[in-house]
Each structure stands twice: as C-alpha cells, then as structure tokens.
Design a protein around this motif. Structure first.
Motif, PDB file in Angstrom:
ATOM      1  N   ASP A  29       0.822  -1.214   0.000  1.00  0.00           N
ATOM      2  CA  ASP A  29       0.000   0.000   0.000  1.00  0.00           C
ATOM      3  C   ASP A  29       0.854   1.262   0.000  1.00  0.00           C
ATOM      4  OD1 ASP A  29      -2.262  -1.621   0.104  1.00  0.00           O
ATOM      5  OD2 ASP A  29      -2.444  -1.472   2.295  1.00  0.00           O
ATOM      6  N   VAL A  30       2.039   1.192   0.604  1.00  0.00           N
ATOM      7  CA  VAL A  30       2.943   2.345   0.637  1.00  0.00           C
ATOM      8  C   VAL A  30       3.379   2.706  -0.775  1.00  0.00           C
ATOM      9  CG1 VAL A  30       5.189   3.197   1.417  1.00  0.00           C
ATOM     10  CG2 VAL A  30       3.748   1.856   2.980  1.00  0.00           C
ATOM     11  N   GLU A  47      13.492   4.112  -7.885  1.00  0.00           N
ATOM     12  CA  GLU A  47      13.368   2.749  -7.373  1.00  0.00           C
ATOM     13  C   GLU A  47      14.644   2.243  -6.711  1.00  0.00           C
ATOM     14  OE1 GLU A  47      11.749   0.102 -10.316  1.00  0.00           O
ATOM     15  OE2 GLU A  47      10.080   1.460 -10.766  1.00  0.00           O
ATOM     16  N   LYS A  48      15.737   2.967  -6.862  1.00  0.00           N
ATOM     17  CA  LYS A  48      17.028   2.502  -6.347  1.00  0.00           C
ATOM     18  C   LYS A  48      17.081   2.513  -4.818  1.00  0.00           C
ATOM     19  CE  LYS A  48      21.989   3.353  -6.783  1.00  0.00           C
ATOM     20  NZ  LYS A  48      23.022   4.129  -7.478  1.00  0.00           N
ATOM     21  N   TYR A  49      16.399   3.467  -4.183  1.00  0.00           N
ATOM     22  CA  TYR A  49      16.465   3.624  -2.736  1.00  0.00           C
ATOM     23  C   TYR A  49      15.140   3.241  -2.100  1.00  0.00           C
ATOM     24  CZ  TYR A  49      20.682   6.037  -4.005  1.00  0.00           C
ATOM     25  OH  TYR A  49      21.911   6.332  -4.531  1.00  0.00           O
ATOM     26  N   ARG A  50      15.218   2.750  -0.872  1.00  0.00           N
ATOM     27  CA  ARG A  50      14.019   2.264  -0.183  1.00  0.00           C
ATOM     28  C   ARG A  50      14.000   2.750   1.257  1.00  0.00           C
ATOM     29  NH1 ARG A  50      15.680  -2.399  -3.481  1.00  0.00           N
ATOM     30  NH2 ARG A  50      14.053  -2.603  -5.029  1.00  0.00           N
ATOM     31  N   GLY A  51      12.811   2.730   1.821  1.00  0.00           N
ATOM     32  CA  GLY A  51      12.691   2.914   3.252  1.00  0.00           C
ATOM     33  C   GLY A  51      13.117   1.619   3.924  1.00  0.00           C
ATOM     34  N   HIS A  52      13.152   1.628   5.239  1.00  0.00           N
ATOM     35  CA  HIS A  52      13.666   0.465   5.969  1.00  0.00           C
ATOM     36  C   HIS A  52      13.077   0.409   7.359  1.00  0.00           C
ATOM     37  CE1 HIS A  52      16.139   3.388   8.128  1.00  0.00           C
ATOM     38  NE2 HIS A  52      16.330   3.936   6.931  1.00  0.00           N
ATOM     39  N   GLY A  53      13.181  -0.761   7.945  1.00  0.00           N
ATOM     40  CA  GLY A  53      12.760  -0.940   9.313  1.00  0.00           C
ATOM     41  C   GLY A  53      13.723  -0.267  10.272  1.00  0.00           C
ATOM     42  N   CYS A  60      17.043  -2.310   8.677  1.00  0.00           N
ATOM     43  CA  CYS A  60      16.627  -3.713   8.726  1.00  0.00           C
ATOM     44  C   CYS A  60      15.273  -3.854   8.039  1.00  0.00           C
ATOM     45  CB  CYS A  60      16.562  -4.182  10.175  1.00  0.00           C
ATOM     46  SG  CYS A  60      15.332  -3.323  11.195  1.00  0.00           S
ATOM     47  N   PRO A  61      14.841  -5.086   7.784  1.00  0.00           N
ATOM     48  CA  PRO A  61      13.514  -5.282   7.209  1.00  0.00           C
ATOM     49  C   PRO A  61      12.446  -4.703   8.148  1.00  0.00           C
ATOM     50  CG  PRO A  61      14.810  -7.288   7.070  1.00  0.00           C
ATOM     51  CD  PRO A  61      15.575  -6.332   7.944  1.00  0.00           C
ATOM     52  N   PRO A  62      11.317  -4.290   7.604  1.00  0.00           N
ATOM     53  CA  PRO A  62      10.962  -4.437   6.200  1.00  0.00           C
ATOM     54  C   PRO A  62      11.578  -3.325   5.348  1.00  0.00           C
ATOM     55  CG  PRO A  62       9.157  -3.371   7.358  1.00  0.00           C
ATOM     56  CD  PRO A  62      10.209  -3.709   8.393  1.00  0.00           C
ATOM     57  N   PHE A  63      11.955  -3.679   4.130  1.00  0.00           N
ATOM     58  CA  PHE A  63      12.454  -2.702   3.177  1.00  0.00           C
ATOM     59  C   PHE A  63      11.257  -2.205   2.377  1.00  0.00           C
ATOM     60  CE2 PHE A  63      16.115  -5.277   4.284  1.00  0.00           C
ATOM     61  CZ  PHE A  63      16.921  -4.277   4.788  1.00  0.00           C
ATOM     62  N   VAL A  64      11.090  -0.903   2.322  1.00  0.00           N
ATOM     63  CA  VAL A  64       9.871  -0.265   1.833  1.00  0.00           C
ATOM     64  C   VAL A  64      10.107   0.329   0.455  1.00  0.00           C
ATOM     65  CG1 VAL A  64       8.108   1.463   2.355  1.00  0.00           C
ATOM     66  CG2 VAL A  64       9.283   0.267   4.233  1.00  0.00           C
ATOM     67  N   LYS A  65       9.493  -0.272  -0.544  1.00  0.00           N
ATOM     68  CA  LYS A  65       9.594   0.242  -1.912  1.00  0.00           C
ATOM     69  C   LYS A  65       8.611   1.397  -2.080  1.00  0.00           C
ATOM     70  CE  LYS A  65      11.128  -4.137  -3.849  1.00  0.00           C
ATOM     71  NZ  LYS A  65      10.749  -5.300  -4.657  1.00  0.00           N
ATOM     72  N   HIS A  66       9.055   2.426  -2.786  1.00  0.00           N
ATOM     73  CA  HIS A  66       8.243   3.624  -2.983  1.00  0.00           C
ATOM     74  C   HIS A  66       7.644   3.659  -4.384  1.00  0.00           C
ATOM     75  CE1 HIS A  66      11.215   4.734   0.207  1.00  0.00           C
ATOM     76  NE2 HIS A  66      10.057   4.873   0.820  1.00  0.00           N
ATOM     77  N   TYR A  67       7.296   2.511  -4.873  1.00  0.00           N
ATOM     78  CA  TYR A  67       6.676   2.357  -6.182  1.00  0.00           C
ATOM     79  C   TYR A  67       5.826   1.087  -6.134  1.00  0.00           C
ATOM     80  CZ  TYR A  67      10.691  -0.765  -6.600  1.00  0.00           C
ATOM     81  OH  TYR A  67      11.631  -1.732  -6.364  1.00  0.00           O
ATOM     82  N   ARG A  68       4.935   0.933  -7.112  1.00  0.00           N
ATOM     83  CA  ARG A  68       4.076  -0.255  -7.120  1.00  0.00           C
ATOM     84  C   ARG A  68       4.924  -1.517  -7.141  1.00  0.00           C
ATOM     85  NH1 ARG A  68       1.598   3.029 -10.978  1.00  0.00           N
ATOM     86  NH2 ARG A  68      -0.108   4.172 -10.024  1.00  0.00           N
ATOM     87  N   MET A  79       5.438  -2.502  14.476  1.00  0.00           N
ATOM     88  CA  MET A  79       6.391  -2.318  13.380  1.00  0.00           C
ATOM     89  C   MET A  79       6.766  -0.840  13.268  1.00  0.00           C
ATOM     90  SD  MET A  79       4.929  -4.579  10.250  1.00  0.00           S
ATOM     91  CE  MET A  79       5.708  -6.124   9.882  1.00  0.00           C
ATOM     92  N   ILE A  80       8.058  -0.572  13.099  1.00  0.00           N
ATOM     93  CA  ILE A  80       8.555   0.789  12.891  1.00  0.00           C
ATOM     94  C   ILE A  80       9.399   0.779  11.620  1.00  0.00           C
ATOM     95  CG2 ILE A  80       9.968   2.667  13.811  1.00  0.00           C
ATOM     96  CD1 ILE A  80       9.436   1.564  16.617  1.00  0.00           C
ATOM     97  N   PHE A  81       9.102   1.704  10.727  1.00  0.00           N
ATOM     98  CA  PHE A  81       9.865   1.790   9.474  1.00  0.00           C
ATOM     99  C   PHE A  81       9.785   3.191   8.901  1.00  0.00           C
ATOM    100  CE2 PHE A  81       5.656   0.034   8.613  1.00  0.00           C
ATOM    101  CZ  PHE A  81       5.174   0.844   7.603  1.00  0.00           C
ATOM    102  N   THR A  82      10.670   3.451   7.943  1.00  0.00           N
ATOM    103  CA  THR A  82      10.684   4.747   7.286  1.00  0.00           C
ATOM    104  C   THR A  82       9.935   4.682   5.956  1.00  0.00           C
ATOM    105  OG1 THR A  82      12.741   4.372   6.057  1.00  0.00           O
ATOM    106  CG2 THR A  82      12.937   5.303   8.281  1.00  0.00           C
ATOM    107  N   ILE A  83       9.352   5.796   5.613  1.00  0.00           N
ATOM    108  CA  ILE A  83       8.774   6.009   4.280  1.00  0.00           C
ATOM    109  C   ILE A  83       9.492   7.240   3.758  1.00  0.00           C
ATOM    110  CG2 ILE A  83       6.691   6.530   2.967  1.00  0.00           C
ATOM    111  CD1 ILE A  83       5.074   5.234   5.252  1.00  0.00           C
TER     112      ILE A  83
END
Length: 140
Positions: A29-30, A47-53, A60-68, A79-83
């Motif tokens: 959903d992110v 798409e090269k960079y991602r958010g992370h736990g 750390c996981p989860p690795f957050v993709k900023h695209y579909r 759960m704590i992660f970056t967007i």
C-alpha cells in the motif's frame, strides 16, 4: 514554480502513503500510494532507494519500496519503518556522486525527497518524526 510543484507532490506522496496504512494493511500500500501521487503529477519514482525498518539494527527489514510492487507483508502493531519517497521530473534513474552521499538524476531532472518514520499502532499509525510545528497545526 516547477520545483515547488515537485516538492509539494513529494510531500503529498509521503502523507498519502501514511494515510493508507495501519494494522492489517499491506506493505504494498505504501508503494501504490506514492506511485499514484507521482502519476497524478506526471512524475516518476526513484526505485534505487528504499525505506527500511528501525530496530536493534538501523537499516533492517521491512524494506519499503516507494513504487508499485508485489512485496506482500501484513503490517502489524509494533512495526517501525521509514517512508522516504523520491519523486523526479523525468527518469527515476540516478547515481551517487564521488562523495558517496549526494544523489543526482541521470537525465539532470529535478528531484525531491521527504521522509518520516512511522509506528504501526493497535488502531492506526503514528508519525514518530513529525516536527513540533506540524503537530501544533494538526491539533488545531
């Protein structure tokens, strides 16, 4: 004006992503939210960079993709992660400068990036990195 529009869209994309998540939502959903906003403005996502736990290990996981994407993961309380989406005017292809920190687009187009760290709670999501002035404005 083009730069302001890009910054506005990127900020909008991070908040749209936050609005779509909570306990039981899916990590995909992110990326879908960010990509929807990018599309609505005619921008691309990097798409090269991602958010992370965030945990005992910083990236750390989860690795957050900023695209579909199809990274199915149910979001659970605790759960704590970056967007941290990056939207660009042209191609999402980018590279790092020799300083190994600065990132530039391959085609020279402008880019913008926003970031928040979020906590999935029992009944929603909490933004852990929201500036005090935004907290005050949201309380009004």
């Amino acid at each position: 004006r083009a730069g302001r529009r890009l910054v506005h869209a990127t900020r909008e994309s991070v908040y749209e992503a936050i609005d779509r998540i909570g306990p039981g939502a899916c990590l995909t959903d992110v990326g879908a939210a960010i990509h929807d906003v990018a599309d609505s403005y005619g921008y691309s996502t990097v798409e090269k960079y991602r958010g992370h736990g965030i945990g005992e290990i910083f990236h750390c996981p989860p690795f957050v993709k900023h695209y579909r994407n199809n990274d199915k993961l149910e979001l659970l309380p605790g759960m704590i992660f970056t967007i941290e989406p990056m939207l660009v005017e042209g191609s999402g292809d980018c590279y790092e400068w020799h300083d190994q920190w600065t990132v530039a687009t391959v085609d020279g187009g402008m880019a913008a990036q926003f970031e928040h760290t979020v906590l999935i709670t029992e009944d929603g999501v909490e933004i852990l990195t929201i500036p005090d002035d935004e907290v005050d404005a949201m309380a009004k």
